[in-house]
Write an enzyme that holds these catalytic residues in place. Sequence first.
Site, PDB file in Angstrom:
ATOM      1  N   GLY A  45      -4.877  41.626 -79.081  1.00 30.50           N
ATOM      2  CA  GLY A  45      -4.029  42.602 -78.401  1.00 30.50           C
ATOM      3  C   GLY A  45      -4.594  43.996 -78.568  1.00 30.50           C
ATOM      4  O   GLY A  45      -5.778  44.181 -78.852  1.00 30.50           O
ATOM      5  N   CYS A  46      -3.738  44.977 -78.422  1.00 34.96           N
ATOM      6  CA  CYS A  46      -4.156  46.369 -78.563  1.00 34.96           C
ATOM      7  C   CYS A  46      -4.692  46.599 -79.972  1.00 34.96           C
ATOM      8  O   CYS A  46      -4.025  46.282 -80.957  1.00 34.96           O
ATOM      9  CB  CYS A  46      -2.982  47.304 -78.276  1.00 34.96           C
ATOM     10  N   PHE A  47      -5.884  47.155 -80.060  1.00 34.30           N
ATOM     11  CA  PHE A  47      -6.498  47.312 -81.374  1.00 34.30           C
ATOM     12  C   PHE A  47      -5.790  48.319 -82.264  1.00 34.30           C
ATOM     13  O   PHE A  47      -5.944  48.300 -83.474  1.00 34.30           O
ATOM     14  CB  PHE A  47      -7.996  47.587 -81.300  1.00 34.30           C
ATOM     15  N   TRP A  48      -4.988  49.202 -81.695  1.00 36.86           N
ATOM     16  CA  TRP A  48      -4.277  50.185 -82.530  1.00 36.86           C
ATOM     17  C   TRP A  48      -3.364  49.495 -83.537  1.00 36.86           C
ATOM     18  O   TRP A  48      -3.324  49.851 -84.706  1.00 36.86           O
ATOM     19  CB  TRP A  48      -3.430  51.122 -81.678  1.00 36.86           C
ATOM     20  N   GLU A  72     -10.664  44.100 -77.181  1.00 29.39           N
ATOM     21  CA  GLU A  72     -10.376  45.182 -78.129  1.00 29.39           C
ATOM     22  C   GLU A  72     -10.411  44.560 -79.522  1.00 29.39           C
ATOM     23  O   GLU A  72      -9.642  43.649 -79.822  1.00 29.39           O
ATOM     24  CB  GLU A  72      -9.023  45.818 -77.842  1.00 29.39           C
TER      25      GLU A  72
END
Length: 158
Positions: free
Chosen positions: A9-12, A53
């Site tokens: 998913g979103c790497f953040w 990501e």
Amino acid sequence: MGIAFFAGGCFWGIEAGFQKVPGVINTKVGYMGGHTIEPTYQEVCSDTTGHAETIALEYDDTAITYRKLLEIFFSLHNPTEVNRQGPDVGSQYRSVIFYTSPEQKEEAEMFIAEMNQSGRYHAAIATEVVPAETFWPAEEYHQSYFLKIGQRYGRSLF
């Protein structure tokens, strides 16, 4: 010293989930698994580069095991979703374990088999287990994103 690469998913969010884990020395977000050299965030989001990501973790392998990193990774995302995580849709959000050694590959495959047999998830694990390739660091504004935002608002989000 060890290194691990995970995409989910979103790497953040994945990065934020690992940053305060004892034994994790350093994190960096970026892109891996595609065909474009030095991809940008905009290119990766266009779903044409093949990259996911990804987070790169440096860890002290005397303080934390690779298996523990796998457990944390699986707790930070839904490994049964294909090319998405929640509202984020596209192949850049796929779940991948990029292994750096035969031992990491074996550990990841055994862990996934255990999770599939455990009944913990409503569907089969979709996480890919593939060899690590070139890791392309993301733009600076993506690095430690949630720590920066949390500090701006006077609190940490994780």
